[in-house]
Design a protein around this motif. Structure first.
Motif, PDB file in Angstrom:
ATOM      1  N   HIS A  91      12.442  34.412  23.753  1.00 28.52           N
ATOM      2  CA  HIS A  91      11.365  34.274  22.777  1.00 28.52           C
ATOM      3  C   HIS A  91      11.946  34.760  21.445  1.00 28.52           C
ATOM      4  CE1 HIS A  91       7.758  35.103  20.488  1.00 28.52           C
ATOM      5  NE2 HIS A  91       7.002  34.573  21.436  1.00 28.52           N
ATOM      6  N   PRO A  92      12.031  33.917  20.401  1.00 26.62           N
ATOM      7  CA  PRO A  92      12.763  34.288  19.178  1.00 26.62           C
ATOM      8  C   PRO A  92      12.244  35.545  18.490  1.00 26.62           C
ATOM      9  CG  PRO A  92      11.484  32.276  18.852  1.00 26.62           C
ATOM     10  CD  PRO A  92      11.479  32.557  20.323  1.00 26.62           C
ATOM     11  N   GLU A  93      10.932  35.711  18.433  1.00 25.49           N
ATOM     12  CA  GLU A  93      10.369  36.878  17.744  1.00 25.49           C
ATOM     13  C   GLU A  93      10.694  38.167  18.495  1.00 25.49           C
ATOM     14  OE1 GLU A  93       6.412  37.192  15.038  1.00 25.49           O
ATOM     15  OE2 GLU A  93       6.078  36.867  17.175  1.00 25.49           O
ATOM     16  N   LEU A 115      17.754  29.781  22.996  1.00 29.60           N
ATOM     17  CA  LEU A 115      16.574  30.148  22.225  1.00 29.60           C
ATOM     18  C   LEU A 115      15.510  29.076  22.439  1.00 29.60           C
ATOM     19  CD1 LEU A 115      16.090  32.575  20.309  1.00 29.60           C
ATOM     20  CD2 LEU A 115      16.617  31.055  18.398  1.00 29.60           C
ATOM     21  N   THR A 117      12.858  27.987  20.918  1.00 24.36           N
ATOM     22  CA  THR A 117      12.454  27.111  19.816  1.00 24.36           C
ATOM     23  C   THR A 117      13.593  26.226  19.317  1.00 24.36           C
ATOM     24  OG1 THR A 117      12.853  29.001  18.382  1.00 24.36           O
ATOM     25  CG2 THR A 117      10.566  28.552  18.984  1.00 24.36           C
ATOM     26  N   ARG A 118      14.800  26.466  19.797  1.00 21.87           N
ATOM     27  CA  ARG A 118      15.955  25.612  19.462  1.00 21.87           C
ATOM     28  C   ARG A 118      16.517  25.072  20.776  1.00 21.87           C
ATOM     29  NH1 ARG A 118      17.142  27.851  14.123  1.00 21.87           N
ATOM     30  NH2 ARG A 118      15.272  29.080  13.673  1.00 21.87           N
ATOM     31  N   TRP A 204       6.860  25.162  23.514  1.00 22.45           N
ATOM     32  CA  TRP A 204       7.674  26.188  22.879  1.00 22.45           C
ATOM     33  C   TRP A 204       7.670  26.060  21.359  1.00 22.45           C
ATOM     34  CZ3 TRP A 204      12.466  25.729  26.637  1.00 22.45           C
ATOM     35  CH2 TRP A 204      12.052  26.123  27.923  1.00 22.45           C
ATOM     36  N   ARG A 205       7.279  24.921  20.840  1.00 17.42           N
ATOM     37  CA  ARG A 205       7.216  24.746  19.391  1.00 17.42           C
ATOM     38  C   ARG A 205       6.126  25.605  18.761  1.00 17.42           C
ATOM     39  NH1 ARG A 205       7.986  18.184  18.465  1.00 17.42           N
ATOM     40  NH2 ARG A 205      10.065  18.012  19.421  1.00 17.42           N
ATOM     41  N   LYS A 208       6.407  31.626  17.430  1.00 21.89           N
ATOM     42  CA  LYS A 208       6.878  32.038  16.114  1.00 21.89           C
ATOM     43  C   LYS A 208       8.395  32.195  16.146  1.00 21.89           C
ATOM     44  CE  LYS A 208       2.683  34.414  14.612  1.00 21.89           C
ATOM     45  NZ  LYS A 208       2.090  35.694  14.135  1.00 21.89           N
ATOM     46  N   ASP A 209       9.039  31.655  15.123  1.00 26.91           N
ATOM     47  CA  ASP A 209      10.500  31.678  15.066  1.00 26.91           C
ATOM     48  C   ASP A 209      10.937  32.217  13.691  1.00 26.91           C
ATOM     49  OD1 ASP A 209      13.226  31.224  14.929  1.00 26.91           O
ATOM     50  OD2 ASP A 209      13.123  29.257  15.883  1.00 26.91           O
TER      51      ASP A 209
END
Length: 215
Positions: A91-93, A115, A117-118, A204-205, A208-209
């Motif tokens: 989770h990026p955050e 990641l 979101t990527r 997943w989009r 928060k990234d």
């Protein structure tokens, strides 16, 4: 080749500890002790010792990824390494918050990250001292279309360890080298930054990234 200067200002025990830590990160490097920078120029100039290919493949983190044996002498000073290997995205955050609270006893780390979101992109992570860097490292093979795979690999797909039928080669594989590291705690807190079972099922989009955009 590594030159350790001002060796007169620390004890033999501290010097040995430092040398073992450096050896863990670059086993092939020659170490030279100096005081006031005094060294015979012939020791460091035109030695013919440097081989980029050998140096790039002999780093301690690469040896750890290749599952080579640890150097027992480093364990005397609490210096050791391990691989964090997970087949679930970050989770990026939560990951960024973990990086912001980086454990001081991890002195070197490097590897690939997945990641959420990527999802199409492999993320390269590198850390040394106070410097930490994330950057794109290419597209996961599992994210490529059949046409893209054909373009890159032809009719023969490369052998990829731990290939997953759903996620392909997506993986997080990080090497940590440090002194008196609490591996269980590092793994536990890092696991908390991975997607939960519920998050794995969502879009997943929507997550928060805070990381910058990469092409």
């Amino acid at each position: 080749m590594l030159i350790l200067n001002k060796c007169d200002l620390v004890s033999e025990e501290e010097l040995s500890k430092l040398e073992k830590a450096l050896h863990a990160m670059q086993p092939e490097a020659r170490l030279i002790r100096t005081t006031h920078g005094q060294i015979d120029p012939r020791e460091i100039m035109n030695t013919g010792r440097f081989d980029f290919e050998k140096a790039s493949q002999s780093a301690g983190w690469i040896r750890e990824l290749m599952k080579e044996e640890h150097t027992p002498e480093t364990e005397e000073y609490g210096i050791h390494s391990f691989v964090y290997h997970r087949k679930r995205p970050f989770h990026p955050e939560r990951l960024l918050r973990w990086i912001a609270k980086w454990p001081d006893n991890i002195v070197r780390s490097k590897g690939l990250m997945w990641l959420a979101t990527r999802n199409h992109m492999a993320i390269s992570f590198s850390h040394a001292g106070t410097s930490k860097q994330l950057a794109p490292a290419g597209i996961w093979v599992g994210a490529m279309s059949e046409e893209e795979r054909q373009l890159h690999f032809g009719d023969t797909l490369p052998s990829i360890p731990d290939w997953d039928d759903e996620w392909g080669d997506r993986v997080t594989k990080l090497v940590f080298i440090g002194i008196d590291m609490d591996r269980a705690e590092i793994e536990r807190t890092l696991d908390e930054t991975l997607l939960t079972e519920e998050e794995m099922l969502m879009s997943w989009r929507e997550l928060k990234d805070p990381f910058p955009a990469w092409s």
